[in-house]
Scaffold this motif. Structure first.
Motif, PDB file in Angstrom:
ATOM      1  N   ASP A 171       0.796  -1.221   0.000  1.00 18.65           N
ATOM      2  CA  ASP A 171       0.000   0.000   0.000  1.00 18.65           C
ATOM      3  C   ASP A 171       0.834   1.279   0.000  1.00 18.65           C
ATOM      4  O   ASP A 171       0.271   2.371   0.022  1.00 18.65           O
ATOM      5  N   PHE A 172       2.163   1.147  -0.014  1.00 21.36           N
ATOM      6  CA  PHE A 172       3.001   2.306   0.236  1.00 21.36           C
ATOM      7  C   PHE A 172       4.149   2.395  -0.772  1.00 21.36           C
ATOM      8  O   PHE A 172       4.406   1.464  -1.540  1.00 21.36           O
ATOM      9  N   THR A 173       4.847   3.526  -0.716  1.00 15.78           N
ATOM     10  CA  THR A 173       6.081   3.728  -1.475  1.00 15.78           C
ATOM     11  C   THR A 173       7.171   4.130  -0.492  1.00 15.78           C
ATOM     12  O   THR A 173       6.980   5.015   0.349  1.00 15.78           O
ATOM     13  N   LEU A 174       8.305   3.469  -0.601  1.00 15.64           N
ATOM     14  CA  LEU A 174       9.476   3.765   0.227  1.00 15.64           C
ATOM     15  C   LEU A 174      10.378   4.734  -0.534  1.00 15.64           C
ATOM     16  O   LEU A 174      10.707   4.508  -1.703  1.00 15.64           O
ATOM     17  N   ILE A 175      10.798   5.813   0.115  1.00 14.78           N
ATOM     18  CA  ILE A 175      11.650   6.823  -0.502  1.00 14.78           C
ATOM     19  C   ILE A 175      12.929   6.950   0.322  1.00 14.78           C
ATOM     20  O   ILE A 175      12.885   7.185   1.529  1.00 14.78           O
ATOM     21  N   GLY A 176      14.084   6.784  -0.324  1.00 14.49           N
ATOM     22  CA  GLY A 176      15.343   6.943   0.397  1.00 14.49           C
ATOM     23  C   GLY A 176      16.528   6.631  -0.492  1.00 14.49           C
ATOM     24  O   GLY A 176      16.360   6.131  -1.601  1.00 14.49           O
ATOM     25  N   THR A 177      17.716   6.989  -0.060  1.00 15.01           N
ATOM     26  CA  THR A 177      18.049   7.423   1.282  1.00 15.01           C
ATOM     27  C   THR A 177      18.867   8.703   1.251  1.00 15.01           C
ATOM     28  O   THR A 177      19.226   9.176   0.170  1.00 15.01           O
ATOM     29  N   THR A 178      19.170   9.228   2.435  1.00  8.81           N
ATOM     30  CA  THR A 178      20.027  10.390   2.567  1.00  8.81           C
ATOM     31  C   THR A 178      21.419   9.955   3.007  1.00  8.81           C
ATOM     32  O   THR A 178      21.630   8.811   3.423  1.00  8.81           O
ATOM     33  N   ASP A 179      22.376  10.860   2.948  1.00  6.22           N
ATOM     34  CA  ASP A 179      23.727  10.633   3.471  1.00  6.22           C
ATOM     35  C   ASP A 179      24.110  11.863   4.273  1.00  6.22           C
ATOM     36  O   ASP A 179      24.420  12.920   3.714  1.00  6.22           O
ATOM     37  N   VAL A 180      24.086  11.746   5.599  1.00  2.00           N
ATOM     38  CA  VAL A 180      24.351  12.882   6.475  1.00  2.00           C
ATOM     39  C   VAL A 180      25.397  12.473   7.507  1.00  2.00           C
ATOM     40  O   VAL A 180      25.227  11.448   8.192  1.00  2.00           O
ATOM     41  N   ALA A 181      26.457  13.232   7.625  1.00  2.00           N
ATOM     42  CA  ALA A 181      27.485  12.944   8.625  1.00  2.00           C
ATOM     43  C   ALA A 181      26.860  12.912  10.022  1.00  2.00           C
ATOM     44  O   ALA A 181      26.044  13.766  10.369  1.00  2.00           O
ATOM     45  N   TRP A 182      27.255  11.914  10.811  1.00  2.00           N
ATOM     46  CA  TRP A 182      26.677  11.741  12.145  1.00  2.00           C
ATOM     47  C   TRP A 182      27.794  11.783  13.182  1.00  2.00           C
ATOM     48  O   TRP A 182      28.705  10.961  13.164  1.00  2.00           O
ATOM     49  N   LYS A 183      27.722  12.736  14.088  1.00  2.00           N
ATOM     50  CA  LYS A 183      28.769  12.932  15.090  1.00  2.00           C
ATOM     51  C   LYS A 183      28.316  12.567  16.494  1.00  2.00           C
ATOM     52  O   LYS A 183      29.116  12.607  17.434  1.00  2.00           O
ATOM     53  N   GLN A 184      27.058  12.212  16.653  1.00  2.00           N
ATOM     54  CA  GLN A 184      26.520  11.921  17.981  1.00  2.00           C
ATOM     55  C   GLN A 184      26.587  10.425  18.266  1.00  2.00           C
ATOM     56  O   GLN A 184      27.093   9.640  17.468  1.00  2.00           O
ATOM     57  N   ALA A 185      26.037  10.031  19.427  1.00  2.00           N
ATOM     58  CA  ALA A 185      25.975   8.617  19.787  1.00  2.00           C
ATOM     59  C   ALA A 185      25.142   7.866  18.756  1.00  2.00           C
ATOM     60  O   ALA A 185      24.123   8.380  18.286  1.00  2.00           O
ATOM     61  N   PRO A 186      25.544   6.644  18.384  1.00  2.00           N
ATOM     62  CA  PRO A 186      24.878   5.921  17.291  1.00  2.00           C
ATOM     63  C   PRO A 186      23.702   5.074  17.732  1.00  2.00           C
ATOM     64  O   PRO A 186      23.466   4.003  17.185  1.00  2.00           O
ATOM     65  N   GLY A 187      22.935   5.524  18.698  1.00  2.00           N
ATOM     66  CA  GLY A 187      21.782   4.760  19.151  1.00  2.00           C
ATOM     67  C   GLY A 187      20.569   5.017  18.282  1.00  2.00           C
ATOM     68  O   GLY A 187      20.638   5.019  17.054  1.00  2.00           O
ATOM     69  N   ARG A 188      19.443   5.273  18.910  1.00  2.00           N
ATOM     70  CA  ARG A 188      18.221   5.543  18.159  1.00  2.00           C
ATOM     71  C   ARG A 188      18.327   6.897  17.466  1.00  2.00           C
ATOM     72  O   ARG A 188      18.603   7.910  18.110  1.00  2.00           O
ATOM     73  N   VAL A 189      18.097   6.910  16.179  1.00  5.01           N
ATOM     74  CA  VAL A 189      18.171   8.138  15.402  1.00  5.01           C
ATOM     75  C   VAL A 189      16.868   8.305  14.634  1.00  5.01           C
ATOM     76  O   VAL A 189      16.110   7.349  14.448  1.00  5.01           O
ATOM     77  N   ALA A 190      16.627   9.518  14.178  1.00  9.76           N
ATOM     78  CA  ALA A 190      15.381   9.811  13.468  1.00  9.76           C
ATOM     79  C   ALA A 190      15.678  10.733  12.302  1.00  9.76           C
ATOM     80  O   ALA A 190      16.694  11.444  12.283  1.00  9.76           O
ATOM     81  N   ILE A 191      14.790  10.720  11.340  1.00  5.95           N
ATOM     82  CA  ILE A 191      14.913  11.602  10.193  1.00  5.95           C
ATOM     83  C   ILE A 191      14.763  13.051  10.651  1.00  5.95           C
ATOM     84  O   ILE A 191      13.991  13.353  11.557  1.00  5.95           O
ATOM     85  N   SER A 192      15.510  13.944  10.019  1.00  2.00           N
ATOM     86  CA  SER A 192      15.427  15.363  10.346  1.00  2.00           C
ATOM     87  C   SER A 192      14.468  16.058   9.381  1.00  2.00           C
ATOM     88  O   SER A 192      14.186  15.540   8.287  1.00  2.00           O
TER      89      SER A 192
END
Length: 510
Positions: free
Chosen positions: A272-293
């Motif tokens: 029923d859906f369409t998946l759109i992705g992905t991005t490439d963003v440098a990550w400097k914080q802890a690598p736990g739970r992250v979310a889209i900005s």
């Protein structure tokens, strides 16, 4: 732990993502005594946050990564044969705009893509003119031509679980919700401490070798847990995805070229859906739970709106997910140009227990990465050098001629009481293990309570018994994507059931 837990393991694997599970499977199949520890659920982070593709990586040809693309294309063929229930072919439409890449460059890239990996099962690339009823009707006016090529879809988190299942069936010990705390060398053995996060109990473990497959935590495990300063470095890059109501009809995907030369996929998702992705963003914080900005959301919407007649707004998203990819830092100038190849770093002082740390990699090449990892450990562990995984189906994938449609037809005949959509979903998720889940049921009532969306007590019990599912999130978002489909109240009912059953299950196991 098994009864002989005081004996050293041959291999302690830290991390229950695709690389850790793949190495556990390969090592157990060679007769090694394996312990894998994962601090949360299998595939809880990076390995369930992919774009769900088994692919060679068409864009990597621009960076002259021919070895990586060739290896990935060869693995695409192997994995399709190993797991035809969770991996299937997918056609990709590439609308062409000359301002991004000239047509001759795209044609050359597709020619190499067709021939580098010894393609056998999938159709080759071809040009297409728009507007075309099947492929072009969703595109905005003015896009006159494009190209079509093949890759494969994968249920990524299930790929991890199936590797862990196969490892366990071959003798490996798989412990989820178990955190690696520390380890120190004492002669030819590692003396490690792990902690059961449910009970809080700490346990001592000895192993002849350690594999650091902790993904984004690889550096933390190395420095804090093992007290070793590694030479290789990891570059954390966040990738985010949106899920929106279905944008177009058809079972094909789109690969969209952006002015910044990055690409974004639009892929049919969960019917029923369409998946759109992905991005490439440098990550400097802890690598736990992250979310889209919000910025990533806008970027993905703009990417789709550049090509499709139907426009997408941020508020159209029904779900989003993000993960941090632990890429090997090859000093590339941009995050999208960082290599997706892997580096295996062995630390093995004379007379000391070896340590292998994994940097980078992609889900498509996990099986070859596992083979290479064991090749590097073979001189230290004395295990059989012969690789075996290339021709061995994953659990549920042992279908004659890897023919999913024929298997589904047989399942419908054996279990005619299953609604058509449910039969297909179960066949896709569990393959030939579906009969184990059904346990001889002759009617839907035999499968127990329906928590919603066709999720029955029999399926939940199977996932707890065979696939290490503990929490509602494990079941609704990693073992399946039923979280997108079930009605309100399902998650609460499922949590109540798990809270009731888990203590009894743990008591029986103890």
């Amino acid at each position: 732990m098994p009864a002989d837990q005081n004996q050293p393991f041959d291999l302690l694997i830290i991390g229950g993502g695709i690389n850790g599970a793949g190495i556990a499977r390969d090592a157990a199949g060679r007769g090694l005594r394996v312990l894998l520890v994962e601090q949360e659920d299998l595939a809880q982070h990076t390995s369930s946050a992919s774009t769900k593709l088994i692919h060679g990586g068409l864009r990597y040809l621009e960076y002259y990564e021919f070895r990586l693309v060739r290896e990935a294309l060869m693995e695409r063929e192997r994995l399709l044969a190993m797991a035809p229930h969770i991996i299937w072919p997918l056609r990709f439409v590439l609308p062409h705009e000359n301002a991004v890449r000239p047509a001759w460059m795209v044609r050359l890239g597709l020619f190499l893509y067709d021939h580098l990996g010894g393609r056998r099962r999938l159709p080759g690339s071809e040009g297409v003119a728009f507007p075309d009823g099947r492929f072009g009707s969703a595109l905005r006016p003015g896009i006159g031509r494009g190209f079509i090529y093949s890759d494969c879809w994968v249920e990524d988190s299930r790929l991890v679980v199936l590797n862990a299942m196969d490892a366990a069936e071959r003798g490996a010990t798989i412990r989820t919700r178990t955190r690696f705390l520390d380890a120190r060398r004492q002669g030819a053995l590692w003396h490690a401490t792990v902690q059961d996060l449910g009970s809080g109990e700490r346990q001592a473990v000895t192993a002849r070798a350690i594999v650091n497959a902790a993904g984004p935590w690889v550096g933390q495990v190395l420095g804090q847990g093992l007290g070793i300063q590694g030479e290789a470095t990891v570059r954390l890059v966040k990738g985010s995805h949106l899920v929106v109501p279905r944008l177009y009809e058809g079972d094909h995907a789109y690969i969209l070229q952006n002015p910044d030369k990055r690409i974004v996929f639009a892929i049919p998702y969960e019917r029923d859906f369409t998946l759109i992705g992905t991005t490439d963003v440098a990550w400097k914080q802890a690598p736990g739970r992250v979310a889209i900005s919000p910025e990533e959301t806008s970027y993905l919407c703009d990417s789709v709106n550049r090509y499709f007649s139907r426009q997408v707004r941020p508020e159209d998203a029904v779900w989003s997910y993000a993960g941090v990819r632990p890429l090997y830092d090859n000093a590339a100038k941009s995050d999208s140009a960082v290599t997706r190849d892997y580096v295996l770093n062995v630390d093995a002082p004379a007379g000391g227990a070896p340590l292998l740390s994994i940097y980078g990699g992609k889900i498509t090449t996990y099986r070859r990465l596992a083979e290479h990892a064991l090749e590097k450990l073979q001189p230290h562990l004395g295990m059989p050098a012969t690789s075996w995984t290339a021709g061995a189906p994953l659990p549920g994938g042992d279908m004659p001629d890897a023919d999913f449609d024929r298997f589904l037809l047989g399942l419908r005949q054996r279990a005619p009481f299953l609604p058509e959509d449910l039969a297909r979903r179960l066949a896709r998720a569990y393959g030939t293990r579906t009969d184990d889940l059904l346990c001889g049921a002759r009617a839907m009532a035999d499968l127990g309570e329906d928590f919603g969306g066709g999720l029955t007590r029999a399926e939940v019990d199977y996932l707890m018994r065979r696939e290490w599912a503990v929490a509602a999130e494990d079941i609704l978002w990693r073992r399946s994507k039923l979280g997108l489909h079930v009605p309100a109240g399902t998650e609460e009912r499922l949590r109540d059931y798990l809270a009731e059953v888990e203590p009894r299950r743990m008591a029986a196991a103890g």
